[in-house]
Design a protein around this motif. Sequence first.
Motif, PDB file in Angstrom:
ATOM      1  N   THR A 193      28.333  -5.101 -20.994  1.00  0.00           N
ATOM      2  CA  THR A 193      28.721  -3.694 -21.164  1.00  0.00           C
ATOM      3  C   THR A 193      29.556  -3.509 -22.414  1.00  0.00           C
ATOM      4  OG1 THR A 193      28.703  -3.372 -18.752  1.00  0.00           O
ATOM      5  CG2 THR A 193      29.867  -1.726 -20.078  1.00  0.00           C
ATOM      6  N   ARG A 194      30.548  -4.359 -22.596  1.00  0.00           N
ATOM      7  CA  ARG A 194      31.424  -4.255 -23.769  1.00  0.00           C
ATOM      8  C   ARG A 194      30.630  -4.475 -25.064  1.00  0.00           C
ATOM      9  NH1 ARG A 194      36.954  -5.043 -23.182  1.00  0.00           N
ATOM     10  NH2 ARG A 194      37.056  -6.660 -24.782  1.00  0.00           N
ATOM     11  N   LYS A 195      29.719  -5.421 -25.034  1.00  0.00           N
ATOM     12  CA  LYS A 195      28.928  -5.719 -26.228  1.00  0.00           C
ATOM     13  C   LYS A 195      28.065  -4.527 -26.621  1.00  0.00           C
ATOM     14  CE  LYS A 195      24.963  -8.519 -27.701  1.00  0.00           C
ATOM     15  NZ  LYS A 195      24.038  -9.622 -27.349  1.00  0.00           N
ATOM     16  N   LEU A 196      27.304  -3.974 -25.664  1.00  0.00           N
ATOM     17  CA  LEU A 196      26.371  -2.915 -26.006  1.00  0.00           C
ATOM     18  C   LEU A 196      27.075  -1.612 -26.362  1.00  0.00           C
ATOM     19  CD1 LEU A 196      23.300  -3.386 -23.640  1.00  0.00           C
ATOM     20  CD2 LEU A 196      23.840  -4.448 -25.841  1.00  0.00           C
ATOM     21  N   LYS A 202      38.839   5.788 -12.981  1.00  0.00           N
ATOM     22  CA  LYS A 202      38.537   6.417 -14.265  1.00  0.00           C
ATOM     23  C   LYS A 202      37.232   5.889 -14.841  1.00  0.00           C
ATOM     24  CE  LYS A 202      43.421   7.156 -15.426  1.00  0.00           C
ATOM     25  NZ  LYS A 202      44.494   6.903 -16.426  1.00  0.00           N
ATOM     26  N   LEU A 203      36.253   5.699 -13.978  1.00  0.00           N
ATOM     27  CA  LEU A 203      34.985   5.140 -14.436  1.00  0.00           C
ATOM     28  C   LEU A 203      34.262   6.059 -15.414  1.00  0.00           C
ATOM     29  CD1 LEU A 203      33.615   3.534 -11.136  1.00  0.00           C
ATOM     30  CD2 LEU A 203      34.575   2.365 -13.130  1.00  0.00           C
ATOM     31  N   ASP A 204      34.569   7.344 -15.356  1.00  0.00           N
ATOM     32  CA  ASP A 204      33.947   8.276 -16.299  1.00  0.00           C
ATOM     33  C   ASP A 204      34.416   8.035 -17.728  1.00  0.00           C
ATOM     34  OD1 ASP A 204      32.506   9.474 -14.306  1.00  0.00           O
ATOM     35  OD2 ASP A 204      33.852  11.179 -14.047  1.00  0.00           O
ATOM     36  N   ASP A 205      35.534   7.315 -17.902  1.00  0.00           N
ATOM     37  CA  ASP A 205      36.045   7.031 -19.253  1.00  0.00           C
ATOM     38  C   ASP A 205      35.247   5.935 -19.954  1.00  0.00           C
ATOM     39  OD1 ASP A 205      37.990   8.888 -18.833  1.00  0.00           O
ATOM     40  OD2 ASP A 205      39.602   7.452 -18.420  1.00  0.00           O
ATOM     41  N   LEU A 206      34.484   5.166 -19.189  1.00  0.00           N
ATOM     42  CA  LEU A 206      33.723   4.068 -19.778  1.00  0.00           C
ATOM     43  C   LEU A 206      32.718   4.605 -20.802  1.00  0.00           C
ATOM     44  CD1 LEU A 206      33.153   0.981 -19.632  1.00  0.00           C
ATOM     45  CD2 LEU A 206      31.318   1.527 -18.019  1.00  0.00           C
ATOM     46  N   GLY A 207      32.775   4.076 -22.014  1.00  0.00           N
ATOM     47  CA  GLY A 207      31.831   4.460 -23.044  1.00  0.00           C
ATOM     48  C   GLY A 207      32.142   5.758 -23.764  1.00  0.00           C
ATOM     49  N   VAL A 208      33.292   6.357 -23.469  1.00  0.00           N
ATOM     50  CA  VAL A 208      33.689   7.575 -24.188  1.00  0.00           C
ATOM     51  C   VAL A 208      34.389   7.167 -25.481  1.00  0.00           C
ATOM     52  CG1 VAL A 208      35.097   9.665 -24.146  1.00  0.00           C
ATOM     53  CG2 VAL A 208      33.880   8.929 -22.079  1.00  0.00           C
ATOM     54  N   VAL A 209      33.846   7.594 -26.592  1.00  0.00           N
ATOM     55  CA  VAL A 209      34.334   7.164 -27.907  1.00  0.00           C
ATOM     56  C   VAL A 209      34.471   8.381 -28.821  1.00  0.00           C
ATOM     57  CG1 VAL A 209      33.818   5.763 -29.951  1.00  0.00           C
ATOM     58  CG2 VAL A 209      33.203   4.921 -27.665  1.00  0.00           C
ATOM     59  N   ASN A 210      35.556   8.389 -29.596  1.00  0.00           N
ATOM     60  CA  ASN A 210      35.742   9.402 -30.633  1.00  0.00           C
ATOM     61  C   ASN A 210      35.598   8.737 -31.992  1.00  0.00           C
ATOM     62  OD1 ASN A 210      36.746  12.196 -29.509  1.00  0.00           O
ATOM     63  ND2 ASN A 210      37.664  10.631 -28.216  1.00  0.00           N
ATOM     64  N   THR A 238      37.679   5.112 -31.979  1.00  0.00           N
ATOM     65  CA  THR A 238      38.583   4.724 -30.898  1.00  0.00           C
ATOM     66  C   THR A 238      37.937   5.134 -29.581  1.00  0.00           C
ATOM     67  OG1 THR A 238      40.820   4.957 -29.970  1.00  0.00           O
ATOM     68  CG2 THR A 238      39.890   6.900 -31.042  1.00  0.00           C
ATOM     69  N   GLY A 239      38.038   4.281 -28.571  1.00  0.00           N
ATOM     70  CA  GLY A 239      37.412   4.600 -27.295  1.00  0.00           C
ATOM     71  C   GLY A 239      37.526   3.450 -26.322  1.00  0.00           C
ATOM     72  N   ASN A 240      36.751   3.504 -25.255  1.00  0.00           N
ATOM     73  CA  ASN A 240      36.896   2.544 -24.162  1.00  0.00           C
ATOM     74  C   ASN A 240      35.565   1.864 -23.859  1.00  0.00           C
ATOM     75  OD1 ASN A 240      37.774   1.161 -21.848  1.00  0.00           O
ATOM     76  ND2 ASN A 240      39.197   2.826 -21.367  1.00  0.00           N
ATOM     77  N   ALA A 241      35.529   0.557 -24.097  1.00  0.00           N
ATOM     78  CA  ALA A 241      34.340  -0.242 -23.793  1.00  0.00           C
ATOM     79  C   ALA A 241      34.510  -1.040 -22.506  1.00  0.00           C
ATOM     80  CB  ALA A 241      34.044  -1.194 -24.952  1.00  0.00           C
ATOM     81  N   GLY A 242      35.625  -0.860 -21.808  1.00  0.00           N
ATOM     82  CA  GLY A 242      35.889  -1.580 -20.576  1.00  0.00           C
ATOM     83  C   GLY A 242      36.780  -2.799 -20.822  1.00  0.00           C
ATOM     84  N   ARG A 296      32.390  13.211 -30.630  1.00  0.00           N
ATOM     85  CA  ARG A 296      32.757  12.585 -29.361  1.00  0.00           C
ATOM     86  C   ARG A 296      31.469  12.101 -28.709  1.00  0.00           C
ATOM     87  NH1 ARG A 296      32.955  13.589 -23.907  1.00  0.00           N
ATOM     88  NH2 ARG A 296      34.776  12.806 -22.765  1.00  0.00           N
ATOM     89  N   MET A 297      31.435  10.837 -28.333  1.00  0.00           N
ATOM     90  CA  MET A 297      30.225  10.236 -27.790  1.00  0.00           C
ATOM     91  C   MET A 297      30.470   9.735 -26.372  1.00  0.00           C
ATOM     92  SD  MET A 297      29.165   8.063 -31.205  1.00  0.00           S
ATOM     93  CE  MET A 297      30.795   7.336 -31.364  1.00  0.00           C
ATOM     94  N   ALA A 298      29.625  10.159 -25.445  1.00  0.00           N
ATOM     95  CA  ALA A 298      29.650   9.637 -24.080  1.00  0.00           C
ATOM     96  C   ALA A 298      28.471   8.662 -23.966  1.00  0.00           C
ATOM     97  CB  ALA A 298      29.538  10.763 -23.072  1.00  0.00           C
ATOM     98  N   LEU A 299      28.695   7.429 -24.371  1.00  0.00           N
ATOM     99  CA  LEU A 299      27.602   6.476 -24.520  1.00  0.00           C
ATOM    100  C   LEU A 299      27.010   6.030 -23.195  1.00  0.00           C
ATOM    101  CD1 LEU A 299      29.066   4.321 -27.427  1.00  0.00           C
ATOM    102  CD2 LEU A 299      27.377   6.148 -27.561  1.00  0.00           C
ATOM    103  N   CYS A 300      27.734   6.229 -22.097  1.00  0.00           N
ATOM    104  CA  CYS A 300      27.210   5.882 -20.778  1.00  0.00           C
ATOM    105  C   CYS A 300      26.558   7.074 -20.091  1.00  0.00           C
ATOM    106  CB  CYS A 300      28.337   5.341 -19.889  1.00  0.00           C
ATOM    107  SG  CYS A 300      29.038   3.780 -20.444  1.00  0.00           S
ATOM    108  N   ASP A 301      26.660   8.229 -20.688  1.00  0.00           N
ATOM    109  CA  ASP A 301      26.243   9.457 -20.015  1.00  0.00           C
ATOM    110  C   ASP A 301      25.462  10.385 -20.940  1.00  0.00           C
ATOM    111  OD1 ASP A 301      27.697   9.215 -17.298  1.00  0.00           O
ATOM    112  OD2 ASP A 301      29.288   8.817 -18.751  1.00  0.00           O
TER     113      ASP A 301
END
Length: 323
Positions: A238-241, A162-170, A152-156, A199-204
């Motif tokens: 962004t959503r795809k990757l 809340k741009l820091d939430d982008l790519g945060v996945v559990n 579960t997480g946020n791909a946009g 917990r993965m911060a895929l953008c960071d």
Amino acid sequence: MRKKKVLMVLVSLILPFVLGVQLAMADTSNSAQTCLRGLLYLNNGCSTVDYMSIDYTPLMNDKAESFLKEIKARQLNVVTAESLTSGMIISTIVNIPLYGSYTYGGFSTYDSDAKRKMLGVKKGDVYTETTARQMAAGALKNSRAMVSIAVTGNAGPVDKNKLDDLGVVNAAVSIRTISESQDSDIHEQPIVFNTRHRRMALCDGDGLPMTEVVCQQYRSEAEADPKGYVSAPTLSMTRKLIRQNVVIDALELAQQHLQNFVCTSDGDNVTCKTLDSMCQEPYDGRYIRYGEPTWVIKEHIERCPVGMAKGRGNRKQGRRNRN
């Protein structure tokens, strides 16, 4: 002729300025490259975003096959509970031939209500570690799979604030066990789990290089827009990757968790002493002529009291080794 000369002079003056703006936008303190809206930094320059130009499918397939080899070695099966990937993990798994018996199925729970109705999620904020754990537990409770993978997480898109939430996945991986582990947190279920979470911060820092590039472009465009909107090509890429990156990391996590459970084989039987079994269902035997239940399920089921949780003293230890 004079007009052409004037035009050439103007171009010679304007072009360096335009290129300078583009290069300036690409020069950031952390060396991340960003481009003008709708463009993407590729091959040392900014170019139009092509949705098909970047794709992680080969790596996804490699991770799926490696995971399935671990599943097969233990004669287990897998179920997924997917939010942002919405079925991409299970579809990647079924793309690998000759592992059909080890694949149970998946829950595509994109809407929060689907997580509650189908998986029993009780956490208010669904973008959390607890939600991932509850999804993994609910997938096992509502299936006859031995292993579950939940994400579960946020791909946009995400809010500009809340741009820091982008790519945060559990992500969470659960396995049916005969005794609770320290991190088993779903106590109301009639089965116990050994769960591993990441917990993965895929953008960071946690994502693949190109995932982080598109995330940087997304954030750059969102920060420049009064409402935080980004171009359609950037959003799509962004959503795809992010989603494909999630598949890769979730399968890697599942493989690592399986490796904690050592099973032995004498050539005829595979023994996994710490793993649990599943209850028979009323329809078992009714569809034998159609090949149900599959042999992997058969190897892990036992008779259970109707309407009661299973006792913990009667476990199948040996299972036939089928290839």
